[in-house]
Design an enzyme around this catalytic site. Structure first.
Site, mmCIF file in Angstrom:
data_model
loop_
_atom_site.group_PDB
_atom_site.id
_atom_site.type_symbol
_atom_site.label_atom_id
_atom_site.label_comp_id
_atom_site.label_asym_id
_atom_site.label_seq_id
_atom_site.Cartn_x
_atom_site.Cartn_y
_atom_site.Cartn_z
ATOM 1 N N HIS A 21 26.284 4.723 38.802
ATOM 2 C CA HIS A 21 26.977 5.561 37.623
ATOM 3 C C HIS A 21 25.947 6.601 36.909
ATOM 4 O O HIS A 21 26.510 7.488 36.611
ATOM 5 C CB HIS A 21 27.215 4.450 36.849
ATOM 6 C CG HIS A 21 28.394 3.602 36.992
ATOM 7 N ND1 HIS A 21 29.607 3.441 36.256
ATOM 8 C CD2 HIS A 21 28.782 2.889 38.301
ATOM 9 C CE1 HIS A 21 30.426 2.781 37.114
ATOM 10 N NE2 HIS A 21 29.908 2.243 38.283
ATOM 11 N N ASP A 120 30.385 6.215 29.671
ATOM 12 C CA ASP A 120 31.252 5.578 30.903
ATOM 13 C C ASP A 120 32.659 4.589 30.788
ATOM 14 O O ASP A 120 32.544 3.974 29.790
ATOM 15 C CB ASP A 120 30.143 4.726 31.646
ATOM 16 C CG ASP A 120 30.288 4.382 33.129
ATOM 17 O OD1 ASP A 120 31.426 3.991 33.346
ATOM 18 O OD2 ASP A 120 29.330 4.721 33.883
ATOM 19 N N THR A 142 32.877 7.844 37.290
ATOM 20 C CA THR A 142 31.972 8.139 38.255
ATOM 21 C C THR A 142 32.586 8.031 39.514
ATOM 22 O O THR A 142 31.653 8.539 40.478
ATOM 23 C CB THR A 142 30.866 7.411 37.806
ATOM 24 O OG1 THR A 142 30.818 6.070 37.972
ATOM 25 C CG2 THR A 142 30.353 7.873 36.326
ATOM 26 N N GLN A 329 17.468 10.162 51.358
ATOM 27 C CA GLN A 329 18.895 10.364 52.027
ATOM 28 C C GLN A 329 19.164 11.759 51.943
ATOM 29 O O GLN A 329 19.693 12.376 53.023
ATOM 30 C CB GLN A 329 19.677 9.406 51.155
ATOM 31 C CG GLN A 329 21.287 9.580 51.716
ATOM 32 C CD GLN A 329 22.070 8.784 51.203
ATOM 33 O OE1 GLN A 329 22.168 7.588 51.451
ATOM 34 N NE2 GLN A 329 23.363 9.067 50.602
ATOM 35 N N HIS A 344 28.959 3.275 54.101
ATOM 36 C CA HIS A 344 29.926 2.093 53.583
ATOM 37 C C HIS A 344 30.945 2.878 52.645
ATOM 38 O O HIS A 344 31.714 2.222 52.205
ATOM 39 C CB HIS A 344 29.149 1.277 52.647
ATOM 40 C CG HIS A 344 28.412 1.753 51.424
ATOM 41 N ND1 HIS A 344 27.392 3.038 51.685
ATOM 42 C CD2 HIS A 344 28.293 1.555 50.036
ATOM 43 C CE1 HIS A 344 27.132 3.439 50.393
ATOM 44 N NE2 HIS A 344 27.493 2.478 49.349
ATOM 45 N N ASN A 348 29.152 8.395 45.740
ATOM 46 C CA ASN A 348 28.076 9.415 45.572
ATOM 47 C C ASN A 348 27.632 9.749 46.989
ATOM 48 O O ASN A 348 27.316 10.629 47.262
ATOM 49 C CB ASN A 348 26.837 8.860 44.799
ATOM 50 C CG ASN A 348 27.091 8.544 43.296
ATOM 51 O OD1 ASN A 348 27.912 9.423 42.635
ATOM 52 N ND2 ASN A 348 26.669 7.400 42.489
ATOM 53 N N ASP A 368 35.698 0.120 46.090
ATOM 54 C CA ASP A 368 36.357 1.102 46.186
ATOM 55 C C ASP A 368 36.238 1.725 47.628
ATOM 56 O O ASP A 368 37.025 2.997 48.102
ATOM 57 C CB ASP A 368 35.915 1.968 45.040
ATOM 58 C CG ASP A 368 34.524 2.445 45.188
ATOM 59 O OD1 ASP A 368 33.781 1.415 45.628
ATOM 60 O OD2 ASP A 368 33.967 3.476 44.930
ATOM 61 N N GLN A 369 35.426 1.226 48.362
ATOM 62 C CA GLN A 369 34.870 1.842 49.571
ATOM 63 C C GLN A 369 36.011 2.074 50.566
ATOM 64 O O GLN A 369 36.241 3.285 51.139
ATOM 65 C CB GLN A 369 33.928 1.157 50.271
ATOM 66 C CG GLN A 369 32.619 1.110 49.290
ATOM 67 C CD GLN A 369 31.777 -0.227 49.820
ATOM 68 O OE1 GLN A 369 31.868 -0.653 50.709
ATOM 69 N NE2 GLN A 369 30.621 -0.473 48.788
#
Length: 451
Positions: A21, A120, A142, A329, A344, A348, A368-369
């Site tokens: 987030h 948020d 987010t 990354q 996954h 982001n 949410d993946q």
């Protein structure tokens, strides 16, 4: 110069206490600072320390930190002031303790008297704090608008068919998600009851997304929530060159262009033993070069060698690298030798991969993946590794997806699609942020302020 400083808009940002987030809040803060805003990021010290290196010195005057110290609670050990390493059963306790810090947030807002609070959606109670001080506020979601629109639909229109068939939960995912949806529905009803009775005329929510990626889902979310939903565009910034992991990057540079996959499942998800084993054998069977980031829960005493199948390192030899805990990354994804991202499908990571033009091999795990994975497949940026009817991974399916993405015809199509999306994100991102600034300026213009 003094006059210019006096007229700059001041914003307080209040993210939820998770790195996933805080990262988009930092990206938004940089974009607003670049457009003349002064931004105050409010969070706990451990979370602020985790992002300091992501904010260059050039922002030192325009992005400042507000340290929020959480009160003690018998329900939450003091070291847990972040979701990083936080056991799932303590997440609600962390939310309650953060809410207990409301007097400190109120004090910050009274002292700074900002033009705007951006909070948020997890911290919905902050809206009332801002209202009590006559400070305009806007919420920030987010994650993906697609996922939010799906679950908002389920909560507000139960029994009604979701209008976009590409986003569907499979049977095993429905079973896993039903408890979560029930929990979120209760939270949704409770939070709705806490909202301002009279919704502001300019009620608005920012989303960490772009219309290039999910325009129809942004529109539908706005329709179901009855809020103006505004995408902020891409907040991605190219990684700063550093000497971190030089040996790893040197190894990657010796590989042919687009021949290597980066394998990472985020900072807050830990693989089950069964999944870890299937992934290991899938990588081995594929014949593809790889960098695999392995993470284990805090306090779990296990070595990489214990976790991996016997003889795995010896069999893969120079074809793969295993990194424990952390790897750069963005730097790896942006390298010419990287041809795919086994992920996954955390939001982001998805936006980072799209911005860098890297095809995605989707292996969603929970929350949410699955929605994010289906969205990436729908826009032509990903291939999803198929699971069986029980939701179990199989090494052969993973190996086939890897080989096809790196060297197959469908992989070439993915690369072309992702390159197009990446270019469009760069072209449209500035326009979307300009639109955001215009909307925020409207919110900042109000008849009176409390001194």
């Amino acid at each position: 110069m003094g006059t210019e400083t006096m007229t700059r808009r001041s914003v307080v940002m209040f993210p939820w206490l998770a790195y996933g987030h805080i990262t988009p809040f930092v990206g938004l803060a940089k974009n607003l600072a670049d457009r003349g805003f002064i931004v105050h990021l409010c969070s706990t010290p451990v979370n602020l320390n985790s992002i300091k290196n992501n904010i260059p010195q050039s922002y030192s005057q325009s992005i400042q930190f507000l340290e929020l110290h959480l009160p003690e609670s018998p329900d939450l050990p003091p070291q847990y002031q972040t979701t990083n390493g936080l056991p799932l059963h303590l997440h609600d306790a962390l939310k309650k303790v953060l809410k207990m810090a409301e007097p400190d947030l109120t004090k910050f807002l009274k002292t700074l008297n900002p033009d705007l609070l951006i909070y948020d959606v997890v911290n919905l109670w902050a809206e009332k704090v801002a209202l009590s001080l006559n400070i305009p506020s806007v919420r920030f979601f987010t994650a993906s608008a697609a996922m939010c629109s799906y679950f908002t639909h389920m909560m507000t229109k139960p029994g009604e068919e979701y209008p976009f068939p590409a986003l569907r939960l499979r049977k095993y995912e429905q079973t896993r998600t039903s408890e979560l949806l029930s929990h979120e529905t209760r939270n949704f009803k409770r939070e709705k009851s806490q909202e301002t009775v009279d919704k502001p005329a300019q009620a608005m929510m920012l989303v960490n997304s772009s219309r290039e990626v999910e325009g129809k889902y942004i529109d539908y979310l706005s329709e179901t929530m009855k809020y103006k939903v505004v995408s902020i565009g891409t907040t991605f910034q190219a990684p700063v060159d550093s000497d971190d992991e030089t040996e790893l990057i040197d190894w990657l540079a010796r590989k042919p262009a687009s021949s290597t996959v980066f394998v990472s499942f985020g900072s807050e998800y830990f693989l089950r033993k069964e999944d870890l084993e299937e992934i290991a054998y899938g990588l081995e069977l594929s014949g593809v070069n790889f960098i695999w980031v392995l993470r284990f829960p805090k306090g779990e005493e296990i070595s990489v060698e214990e976790a991996l199948p016997g003889g795995f390192r010896e069999r893969i030899g120079e074809r793969g690298r295993i990194v424990e805990g952390w790897a750069p990354q963005a730097k790896i994804l942006g390298h010419r030798s990287t041809g795919g991202f086994v992920s996954h499908c955390g939001w982001n990571s998805m936006m980072e991969s799209l911005n860098l033009g890297v095809p995605i091999i989707a292996m969603p795990m929970h929350l949410d993946q699955p929605m994010n994975a289906r969205l990436m497949v729908e826009i032509g940026a990903a291939v999803e590794v198929e699971r069986d009817e029980k939701g179990e991974l199989h090494r052969e399916e993973m190996a086939a997806a890897l080989r096809e993405t790196v060297g197959g015809e469908s992989g070439e199509n993915l690369k072309r699609n992702v390159k197009r999306i990446s270019e469009n994100l760069r072209l449209g991102g500035s326009r979307e942020m300009d639109a955001v600034v215009a909307e925020l300026e409207k919110l900042c213009t109000k008849p009176q302020r409390i001194a």
